[in-house]
Design a protein around this motif. Structure first.
Motif, PDB file in Angstrom:
ATOM      1  N   ILE A  88     -42.043 -85.091  28.339  1.00  0.00           N
ATOM      2  CA  ILE A  88     -40.921 -85.793  28.966  1.00  0.00           C
ATOM      3  C   ILE A  88     -40.105 -84.780  29.767  1.00  0.00           C
ATOM      4  CG2 ILE A  88     -38.907 -87.260  28.551  1.00  0.00           C
ATOM      5  CD1 ILE A  88     -40.328 -87.576  25.645  1.00  0.00           C
ATOM      6  N   THR A  89     -39.895 -85.053  31.050  1.00  0.00           N
ATOM      7  CA  THR A  89     -39.179 -84.102  31.908  1.00  0.00           C
ATOM      8  C   THR A  89     -38.187 -84.829  32.803  1.00  0.00           C
ATOM      9  OG1 THR A  89     -40.566 -84.157  33.896  1.00  0.00           O
ATOM     10  CG2 THR A  89     -41.374 -82.847  32.050  1.00  0.00           C
ATOM     11  N   ASN A  90     -37.269 -84.051  33.395  1.00  0.00           N
ATOM     12  CA  ASN A  90     -36.449 -84.605  34.465  1.00  0.00           C
ATOM     13  C   ASN A  90     -37.247 -84.560  35.774  1.00  0.00           C
ATOM     14  OD1 ASN A  90     -36.194 -82.043  35.740  1.00  0.00           O
ATOM     15  ND2 ASN A  90     -34.391 -81.546  34.540  1.00  0.00           N
TER      16      ASN A  90
ATOM     17  N   ILE B 179     -44.189 -88.288  31.237  1.00  0.00           N
ATOM     18  CA  ILE B 179     -43.052 -89.199  31.411  1.00  0.00           C
ATOM     19  C   ILE B 179     -41.985 -88.474  32.223  1.00  0.00           C
ATOM     20  CG2 ILE B 179     -41.255 -90.522  30.239  1.00  0.00           C
ATOM     21  CD1 ILE B 179     -43.163 -90.549  27.782  1.00  0.00           C
ATOM     22  N   ILE B 180     -41.661 -89.019  33.389  1.00  0.00           N
ATOM     23  CA  ILE B 180     -40.669 -88.403  34.272  1.00  0.00           C
ATOM     24  C   ILE B 180     -39.446 -89.294  34.335  1.00  0.00           C
ATOM     25  CG2 ILE B 180     -40.186 -87.565  36.598  1.00  0.00           C
ATOM     26  CD1 ILE B 180     -43.184 -87.129  36.962  1.00  0.00           C
ATOM     27  N   ASP B 181     -38.321 -88.787  33.864  1.00  0.00           N
ATOM     28  CA  ASP B 181     -37.053 -89.508  33.933  1.00  0.00           C
ATOM     29  C   ASP B 181     -36.436 -89.241  35.310  1.00  0.00           C
ATOM     30  OD1 ASP B 181     -34.384 -90.325  33.813  1.00  0.00           O
ATOM     31  OD2 ASP B 181     -34.233 -89.918  31.675  1.00  0.00           O
ATOM     32  N   ALA B 182     -36.495 -90.249  36.189  1.00  0.00           N
ATOM     33  CA  ALA B 182     -35.965 -90.109  37.548  1.00  0.00           C
ATOM     34  C   ALA B 182     -34.726 -90.962  37.760  1.00  0.00           C
ATOM     35  CB  ALA B 182     -37.049 -90.485  38.570  1.00  0.00           C
ATOM     36  N   THR B 183     -33.953 -91.159  36.690  1.00  0.00           N
ATOM     37  CA  THR B 183     -32.765 -92.009  36.767  1.00  0.00           C
ATOM     38  C   THR B 183     -31.509 -91.251  37.157  1.00  0.00           C
ATOM     39  OG1 THR B 183     -32.245 -91.693  34.426  1.00  0.00           O
ATOM     40  CG2 THR B 183     -33.715 -93.514  34.973  1.00  0.00           C
TER      41      THR B 183
ATOM     42  N   TYR C 274     -28.466 -95.921  30.946  1.00  0.00           N
ATOM     43  CA  TYR C 274     -29.517 -95.307  31.739  1.00  0.00           C
ATOM     44  C   TYR C 274     -29.037 -94.036  32.433  1.00  0.00           C
ATOM     45  CZ  TYR C 274     -32.146 -99.648  31.263  1.00  0.00           C
ATOM     46  OH  TYR C 274     -32.831-100.729  30.767  1.00  0.00           O
ATOM     47  N   ASP C 275     -27.756 -93.752  32.390  1.00  0.00           N
ATOM     48  CA  ASP C 275     -27.207 -92.634  33.148  1.00  0.00           C
ATOM     49  C   ASP C 275     -27.447 -91.288  32.486  1.00  0.00           C
ATOM     50  OD1 ASP C 275     -26.333 -94.283  35.148  1.00  0.00           O
ATOM     51  OD2 ASP C 275     -24.303 -94.483  34.360  1.00  0.00           O
ATOM     52  N   GLU C 276     -27.921 -91.283  31.251  1.00  0.00           N
ATOM     53  CA  GLU C 276     -28.181 -90.031  30.559  1.00  0.00           C
ATOM     54  C   GLU C 276     -29.668 -89.746  30.508  1.00  0.00           C
ATOM     55  OE1 GLU C 276     -25.754 -89.174  26.974  1.00  0.00           O
ATOM     56  OE2 GLU C 276     -25.079 -91.237  27.200  1.00  0.00           O
ATOM     57  N   PHE C 277     -30.010 -88.473  30.631  1.00  0.00           N
ATOM     58  CA  PHE C 277     -31.421 -88.092  30.594  1.00  0.00           C
ATOM     59  C   PHE C 277     -32.052 -88.482  29.259  1.00  0.00           C
ATOM     60  CE2 PHE C 277     -34.547 -85.005  29.072  1.00  0.00           C
ATOM     61  CZ  PHE C 277     -35.542 -85.178  30.030  1.00  0.00           C
ATOM     62  N   GLY C 278     -33.272 -89.001  29.331  1.00  0.00           N
ATOM     63  CA  GLY C 278     -34.007 -89.336  28.120  1.00  0.00           C
ATOM     64  C   GLY C 278     -33.418 -90.483  27.342  1.00  0.00           C
TER      65      GLY C 278
END
Length: 341
Positions: free
Chosen positions: A121-123, A7-11, A95-99
């Protein structure tokens, strides 16, 4: 085999690096001559035998989608599992915060259909070469609920937990009041077994212009390069068929990375030159990062410069930044000698 879900958080959006993210997401920023930041994250997962990867973007993700495509370069264009792209359906502040569990809850069906026992789960903007299988083994041996990858006491925003625990946290976000993974780490150390995994290799978090410039030039250090680009754990990227770089008779290149498809007629020192760059005669470039298809005329002097894609610098231009504050040229900028005076 096939035990982990990626899971890649690209937000992420960072005002500190806005000059490079006007037309792309943070994950799609070019790095090290021919890569994008997302390449390092994706490659780490694929090299760790993760066959199902979900990317959750938010801002300006067209460039990211164009770069990744079907995931073929990472062997993720599969009939079963493979690459999934889940843009945020709402531009909500959560959505602006990681995870953010809110962003995951909008696509809960994906987690319910997944068969992998664990989730990574990663950035999307940490440059390193890490084996998540080793992290998972430690996670299982120590019977952890959540394992956080850290370096020198700082979080690298990489986590491993069971997929079931992740779904429980997503569904219970209203009850617990914990809206992000960071909230869980800070507030649940008594109720959950949260373990640290100390990563000892090279890691660079690219979240500002200073960090981008610093870590880009660090790639010129062979020792650092060899920690990131390993033959048995390659960093994969979108393939482009381009001819070798052509060097003129009067050209000179020292301690630099030069990608394919360039034409070098001047002097390049301590710099990174991306694909398709043209550097004119009697031009000197030092301590700079020049991105794809930039054209630099004759008799120019550039030092401590970051030039985004498709920049055009006219003859006899002089541009200077500093090591502490490099001069940044935005994408498709036209810079001329008269403009400098």
């Amino acid at each position: 085999m096939n035990r982990m879900l990626g899971i890649i958080d690209a937000t992420a959006f960072r005002p500190e690096i806005e000059d490079l993210t006007l037309h792309r997401s943070l994950a799609a920023i070019p790095f090290a001559g021919r890569y994008r930041l997302i390449d390092f994250v994706l490659s780490n997962m694929v090299n760790s035998e993760i066959d199902s990867v979900a990317i959750f973007p938010k801002y300006s993700y067209r460039s990211l989608m164009d770069h990744i495509g079907s995931g073929k370069q990472w062997d993720l264009n599969r009939k079963k599992d493979g690459l999934f792209f889940f843009p945020s359906p709402h531009l909500h502040n959560e959505y602006d915060e990681f995870g953010s569990f809110r962003q995951f809850s909008d696509h809960l069906d994906f987690f319910l259909r997944s068969t992998q026992e664990y989730a990574v789960i990663t950035n999307s903007y940490t440059v390193c070469n890490i084996d998540y299988k080793q992290v998972l083994n430690r996670h299982i041996e120590n019977r952890c609920d959540i394992t956080e990858v850290r370096q020198n006491g700082e979080s690298l925003q990489m986590y491993i937990m069971s997929t079931k625990l992740l779904m429980d946290l997503i569904e219970d976000k209203t009850k617990t009041g914990c809206k992000t993974l960071t909230d869980i780490i800070l507030e649940n150390r008594k109720s959950l077994t949260i373990c640290d995994y100390e990563f000892t290799g090279y890691a660079a978090v690219i979240d500002s212009m200073d960090s981008y410039y610093k870590h880009s030039l660090e790639m010129l250090n062979p020792a650092i390069w060899n920690e990131v680009f390993l033959s048995d754990r390659p960093i994969l990227t979108k393939a482009k068929d381009e001819p070798p770089t052509k060097y003129g008779k009067s050209s000179s290149v020292k301690n630099s990375l030069i990608a394919n498809g360039c034409k070098i007629e001047g002097t390049v020192e301590n710099s990174i030159i991306f694909r398709g760059v043209h550097i004119g005669k009697d031009t000197v470039i030092k301590n700079s990062v020049i991105m794809q298809k930039t054209t630099i005329g004759d008799n120019c002097l550039l030092e401590h410069i970051i030039a985004d894609k498709d920049v055009k610098i006219l003859n006899s231009s002089q541009l200077n930044g500093t090591e502490e504050k490099p001069h940044v040229l935005r994408k498709k900028t036209i810079q001329g000698a008269m403009m400098n005076s």
